[in-house]
Design an enzyme around this catalytic site. Sequence first.
Site, mmCIF file in Angstrom:
data_model
loop_
_atom_site.group_PDB
_atom_site.id
_atom_site.type_symbol
_atom_site.label_atom_id
_atom_site.label_comp_id
_atom_site.label_asym_id
_atom_site.label_seq_id
_atom_site.Cartn_x
_atom_site.Cartn_y
_atom_site.Cartn_z
ATOM 1 N N LYS A 261 44.539 -15.115 -13.010
ATOM 2 C CA LYS A 261 45.397 -13.935 -12.874
ATOM 3 C C LYS A 261 46.489 -14.184 -11.838
ATOM 4 O O LYS A 261 47.671 -13.922 -12.093
ATOM 5 C CB LYS A 261 44.539 -12.730 -12.467
ATOM 6 C CG LYS A 261 45.240 -11.396 -12.594
ATOM 7 C CD LYS A 261 44.323 -10.256 -12.126
ATOM 8 C CE LYS A 261 43.203 -10.000 -13.102
ATOM 9 N NZ LYS A 261 42.139 -9.153 -12.545
ATOM 10 N N ARG B 123 42.563 -7.091 -6.584
ATOM 11 C CA ARG B 123 42.068 -7.491 -7.907
ATOM 12 C C ARG B 123 41.390 -8.851 -7.866
ATOM 13 O O ARG B 123 41.887 -9.779 -7.247
ATOM 14 C CB ARG B 123 43.241 -7.575 -8.894
ATOM 15 C CG ARG B 123 44.204 -6.424 -8.807
ATOM 16 C CD ARG B 123 45.477 -6.656 -9.606
ATOM 17 N NE ARG B 123 45.252 -6.740 -11.039
ATOM 18 C CZ ARG B 123 46.203 -7.065 -11.913
ATOM 19 N NH1 ARG B 123 47.424 -7.376 -11.493
ATOM 20 N NH2 ARG B 123 45.930 -7.092 -13.195
ATOM 21 N N GLY C 127 37.105 -8.139 -17.203
ATOM 22 C CA GLY C 127 36.319 -6.958 -16.886
ATOM 23 C C GLY C 127 34.993 -7.230 -16.181
ATOM 24 O O GLY C 127 34.211 -6.313 -15.967
ATOM 25 N N MET D 119 34.441 -8.597 -13.107
ATOM 26 C CA MET D 119 34.383 -8.433 -11.655
ATOM 27 C C MET D 119 35.166 -7.197 -11.254
ATOM 28 O O MET D 119 35.608 -6.439 -12.088
ATOM 29 C CB MET D 119 34.900 -9.685 -10.981
ATOM 30 C CG MET D 119 33.916 -10.827 -11.123
ATOM 31 S SD MET D 119 34.518 -12.317 -10.388
ATOM 32 C CE MET D 119 35.976 -12.603 -11.329
ATOM 33 N N ARG E 81 47.670 -13.333 -19.926
ATOM 34 C CA ARG E 81 46.696 -14.421 -20.050
ATOM 35 C C ARG E 81 46.589 -14.793 -21.519
ATOM 36 O O ARG E 81 46.975 -14.024 -22.392
ATOM 37 C CB ARG E 81 45.325 -13.982 -19.513
ATOM 38 C CG ARG E 81 44.720 -12.847 -20.304
ATOM 39 C CD ARG E 81 43.340 -12.458 -19.804
ATOM 40 N NE ARG E 81 42.977 -11.168 -20.347
ATOM 41 C CZ ARG E 81 42.292 -10.227 -19.711
ATOM 42 N NH1 ARG E 81 41.888 -10.422 -18.477
ATOM 43 N NH2 ARG E 81 42.010 -9.087 -20.283
ATOM 44 N N HIS F 118 11.461 -28.072 -39.370
ATOM 45 C CA HIS F 118 11.703 -28.048 -40.812
ATOM 46 C C HIS F 118 12.590 -26.865 -41.196
ATOM 47 O O HIS F 118 13.597 -27.013 -41.881
ATOM 48 C CB HIS F 118 10.355 -27.965 -41.541
ATOM 49 C CG HIS F 118 10.494 -27.910 -43.031
ATOM 50 N ND1 HIS F 118 10.554 -26.711 -43.713
ATOM 51 C CD2 HIS F 118 10.631 -28.884 -43.955
ATOM 52 C CE1 HIS F 118 10.698 -26.973 -45.007
ATOM 53 N NE2 HIS F 118 10.750 -28.282 -45.177
ATOM 54 N N SER G 98 21.441 -46.611 -38.712
ATOM 55 C CA SER G 98 21.730 -45.186 -38.635
ATOM 56 C C SER G 98 20.769 -44.556 -37.621
ATOM 57 O O SER G 98 19.554 -44.628 -37.782
ATOM 58 C CB SER G 98 21.559 -44.572 -40.021
ATOM 59 O OG SER G 98 21.783 -43.185 -39.943
ATOM 60 N N ASN H 223 16.865 -37.187 -34.221
ATOM 61 C CA ASN H 223 15.795 -36.193 -34.081
ATOM 62 C C ASN H 223 14.523 -36.881 -33.606
ATOM 63 O O ASN H 223 13.925 -36.488 -32.597
ATOM 64 C CB ASN H 223 15.498 -35.509 -35.419
ATOM 65 C CG ASN H 223 16.695 -34.780 -35.974
ATOM 66 O OD1 ASN H 223 17.656 -34.533 -35.255
ATOM 67 N ND2 ASN H 223 16.647 -34.439 -37.240
ATOM 68 N N ASP H 224 14.120 -37.906 -34.339
ATOM 69 C CA ASP H 224 12.918 -38.623 -33.932
ATOM 70 C C ASP H 224 13.134 -39.373 -32.625
ATOM 71 O O ASP H 224 12.247 -39.435 -31.784
ATOM 72 C CB ASP H 224 12.483 -39.597 -35.037
ATOM 73 C CG ASP H 224 11.525 -38.938 -36.027
ATOM 74 O OD1 ASP H 224 10.577 -38.276 -35.560
ATOM 75 O OD2 ASP H 224 11.729 -39.077 -37.240
ATOM 76 N N CYS I 279 22.438 -39.823 -38.213
ATOM 77 C CA CYS I 279 22.089 -38.876 -39.264
ATOM 78 C C CYS I 279 21.130 -37.808 -38.756
ATOM 79 O O CYS I 279 20.599 -37.026 -39.525
ATOM 80 C CB CYS I 279 21.521 -39.590 -40.474
ATOM 81 S SG CYS I 279 19.983 -40.452 -40.123
ATOM 82 N N TYR J 180 30.401 -43.556 -38.300
ATOM 83 C CA TYR J 180 30.356 -42.258 -38.963
ATOM 84 C C TYR J 180 29.276 -41.373 -38.368
ATOM 85 O O TYR J 180 28.350 -41.851 -37.727
ATOM 86 C CB TYR J 180 30.133 -42.416 -40.469
ATOM 87 C CG TYR J 180 28.787 -42.974 -40.859
ATOM 88 C CD1 TYR J 180 27.691 -42.119 -41.053
ATOM 89 C CD2 TYR J 180 28.588 -44.341 -41.022
ATOM 90 C CE1 TYR J 180 26.449 -42.625 -41.400
ATOM 91 C CE2 TYR J 180 27.346 -44.852 -41.371
ATOM 92 C CZ TYR J 180 26.277 -43.993 -41.549
ATOM 93 O OH TYR J 180 25.048 -44.488 -41.877
HETATM 94 P P1 ADP Z 1 40.603 -6.971 -15.017
HETATM 95 O O1 ADP Z 1 40.547 -8.355 -14.521
HETATM 96 O O2 ADP Z 1 39.262 -6.368 -15.228
HETATM 97 O O3 ADP Z 1 41.526 -6.828 -16.188
HETATM 98 P P2 ADP Z 1 42.688 -6.003 -13.317
HETATM 99 O O4 ADP Z 1 42.781 -6.665 -11.999
HETATM 100 O O5 ADP Z 1 43.632 -6.455 -14.342
HETATM 101 O O6 ADP Z 1 41.207 -6.082 -13.819
HETATM 102 O O7 ADP Z 1 42.875 -4.458 -13.066
HETATM 103 C C1 ADP Z 1 42.558 -3.479 -14.024
HETATM 104 C C2 ADP Z 1 43.726 -2.544 -14.250
HETATM 105 O O8 ADP Z 1 44.144 -1.953 -13.048
HETATM 106 C C3 ADP Z 1 44.960 -3.231 -14.768
HETATM 107 O O9 ADP Z 1 44.891 -3.381 -16.153
HETATM 108 C C4 ADP Z 1 46.054 -2.276 -14.373
HETATM 109 O O10 ADP Z 1 46.199 -1.290 -15.330
HETATM 110 C C5 ADP Z 1 45.523 -1.682 -13.102
HETATM 111 N N1 ADP Z 1 46.241 -2.293 -11.977
HETATM 112 C C6 ADP Z 1 45.958 -3.433 -11.349
HETATM 113 N N2 ADP Z 1 46.868 -3.707 -10.396
HETATM 114 C C7 ADP Z 1 47.763 -2.724 -10.440
HETATM 115 C C8 ADP Z 1 48.954 -2.436 -9.717
HETATM 116 N N3 ADP Z 1 49.403 -3.259 -8.785
HETATM 117 N N4 ADP Z 1 49.619 -1.329 -10.033
HETATM 118 C C9 ADP Z 1 49.174 -0.503 -11.007
HETATM 119 N N5 ADP Z 1 48.073 -0.699 -11.714
HETATM 120 C C10 ADP Z 1 47.367 -1.806 -11.442
HETATM 121 MG MG MG Z 2 12.899 -39.664 -38.735
HETATM 122 MG MG MG Z 3 43.351 -6.960 -16.376
#
Ligand code: ADP
Ligand code: MG
Ligand code: MG
Length: 868
Positions: A22, A92, A101, A103, A330, A446, A755, A759-760, A822, A842
């Site tokens: 990020k 973040r 999502g 962390m 990303r 099997h 070959s 498995n064996d 094989c 192969y």
């Molecule tokens: P994740 O990695 O779970 O996507 P983010 O760090 O992207 O978490 O944050 C989740 C949401 O929080 C983002 O999608 C955005 O909408 C909001 N957010 C994060 N940073 C900012 C910011 N600087 N200003 C406004 N909204 C933010």
């Molecule tokens: Mg065999």
């Molecule tokens: Mg995000």
Amino acid sequence: MAKRVYLFSEGSKEDRDLLGGKGANLCEMTSLGLPVPFGFIITTDTCREFFEAGNKLPSLLEQEYRVALDLVEKRMGARFGDPENPLLFSVRSGATVSMPGMMNTILNLGLNEEITEGLARRTGNPRFAWDCYRRFIQMFASVVLDANGASFEHELERYKAAHDKKLDVDLDADDWRAVVRIYQTLADVPEDPFDQLRMAVRAVFMSWHTPRALVYREMNNIPDTLGTAVNVQAMVFGNYGEDSGSGVAFTRNPATGEHKFFGEFLFNAAGEDVVAGIRTPLPLSALEERLPAVYQQLFQTQALLEKHYRDMQDIEFTVQEGKFFMLQTRGGKRTGRASVKIAVDMVGEGLITEREALMRVSPEHVESFLHPMVDPAAKRDVIATGLPASPGGATGRVVFSAEEAQEQAEAGHAVILVRRETTPEDIHGMKVAAGILTELGGMTSHAAVVARGMGVCAITGCDGLNINVASGTATTRDGASIRRGDVITLDGNTGDVMLGDIAKVEASDSDDFQVLLSWADKYRRLKVRANAETPEDAARARELGAEGIGLCRTEHMFFAADRIDIMRAMILSETREERQGYLDQLQVFQHDDLLALFKVMDGLPVTVRLLDPPLHEFLPHTPEDIRSLAQRVNKPVAKVEEIVSGLTEVNPMLGFRGCRLSVVYPEITQMQVRAIVSAAAEAMQAGYRPMPEIMIPLVVNVREVRLVTDIIDQCVREVSSAMSVSVPYRVGTMMETPRATLGADRLAPEVEFMSFGTNDLTQMTYGFSRDDAGRFIPKYLGKKLIDVDPFVSLDERAVGRLMEIAIRESRSRKKGIKYGICGEHGGDPRSIRFCHNLGLDYVSCSPFRVPIARIAAAQANVGLVPND
Ligand code: ADP
Ligand code: MG
Ligand code: MG
């Protein structure tokens, strides 16, 4: 000392390792001149330093980030903690490998009551200011202070009910202020913004260890030691009013791959609202209608980003008072179909090369073209989990025997065959089953091997499943029970067993997929063959691109209903003459089967393995079956019982099988060789070009090879002169005992190919029984005693070393030997890469794995690291 803090203006997309994905992308977008709210990043190194110090922030860290923070304040023209002109931050997480999502993130950091009042005054928008503050308290409390988020939701609902308000948008400034007062009784959020920041940074580091992040890393093979960076970024506000809002978008459709910009938007909402699904988001066309200039900017930005990254992007953006801001970009997650379409389209658009396109597709992606899959979005009620032995998804009625399976299938029902384990006698039931579930057995049992060969979804080693055939029930470890006739669904990609009919996504071929495969063929060195016995399987394998048969298991041809009794009679014979009579009958069948196979595989090599399993596998074991067999072969029951028990072995896997059979019963080998050569000769007379390769199983020394080769050569001469055709053939050996691999230099002069039967070879190297390992391998994985199941992915360290020695030492003795594999590993991408690097000629795998093997072989040769 290394720098711990980087401004967004100081990094680039190349800095993923240090700044997290990020952060690196925020830097990249900043340097592209895109409107990114400014900020700074605390490095992943700092996170590791924090863990190593026993979860303590480095003492100088705060000093370092305050320097960066000053610069962000200057750039933004506002000050952190200043009520007159407040700057707020988002804090973040952001790991090197994207973990969407998983962390924590804290938004609107830097508010207390006084600053909220100030924000209200300065913006003239008190509703907005108090809305921010209540959001902040709730997030900080649940993320940093570990408070229960649900209690905040609960209080808000209560407030709304008491004041007769339905939606969040119905609440005004006074309402939000009142909600804040209630929230303050639920959590003790510090007043000082710098305390808030310090605690938030700490909490983001700590979120690396949340259970869901751990599970995600485990599922995706992400090392636990990486740690996360922390992004501290100036806030922008989608919840500012009606000319504000937040959205997410994909530069192309992530489900279909269609080249069409696609996304969702919510007016007057913070980004978290879009994800949380509180309100239903609108299509981007709504934004285009109401704020066309913003939409134009968004559209141009996504196009630029995709071109710049040369991959489909998943973006997050916010609009504040009609101004557009980018918050994230990303590489977008996508379905298998989408990944193939996007890769092929991008080559057409000149964005990436064919080699790059190949590296963008994973084996899991390819599965969706070959099997129906359980819909990843469908709700699943999992009652048990086993090993994902054969991919795909299947739903059907539960049956407990091959006979029932056949009856039900004939009546037009889809069935799931549930067995403790399967044996060759179950084949007819397995063939008609939609899916197979076994309590025992590993990935090369099997059931697993046969199911993969047939392209039928299967789950093996479902430990804890307790089957009671008599009462027609099975119970799982967790106490769920299924009865004969109940409908269940198997997910052969995850090993999940579910109640009911769970939706599936159908498999279907596509032109793009064929294009990608043609590139794979262009860029690979390894040949890909298939393991197949029947003309149908062979035809399918050929259609899927197999360049020969690497393993035809002749014993499979003796299990069919019209042959098994002859086979049994042959085994029960008490004199050589008696046995020869039955062998002559079997030879006719074997001849016909091979003739059909050679025709289908015209012009391509077919490796026919001589009889391999112990003979008792063909015999019945229950008293009734023995009695009826005795009648059919005209022998006293006692005699049959005596022979059956005489053949019983304590350890059949290490018993009387493979070329040991040729030593004791040369006449069986003679029959097989005559069948092979006469079939090839007849095929030639009919204008085909058969290329038979005769393979000797379970060899341990060169004298065995000489003994069997003598039989082979003799029979070939006989048949060739009788039919006046000179049949081209090769003789080779399986390399599946440790002794064979370590004595490969002695075997070399006698053979034309080797070959590896991994498995064996794995079984004997580990001393893990293939049929019983399903019991304990999951525990070994769970306790991290092994990283992967050695029956799934070739063990490079020991099994691989034996292969390497065998190749090196045999090659130094004789040039021109062809090397193949094989075992089931021949269809595993990681093992394929290893085989490529070892210099094998192969790999051979089940027909349905052939396309995956073609791509994996190309990836091994192209050798770039796949994009994540
Ligand atoms: P994740 O990695 O779970 O996507 P983010 O760090 O992207 O978490 O944050 C989740 C949401 O929080 C983002 O999608 C955005 O909408 C909001 N957010 C994060 N940073 C900012 C910011 N600087 N200003 C406004 N909204 C933010
Ligand atoms: Mg065999
Ligand atoms: Mg995000």
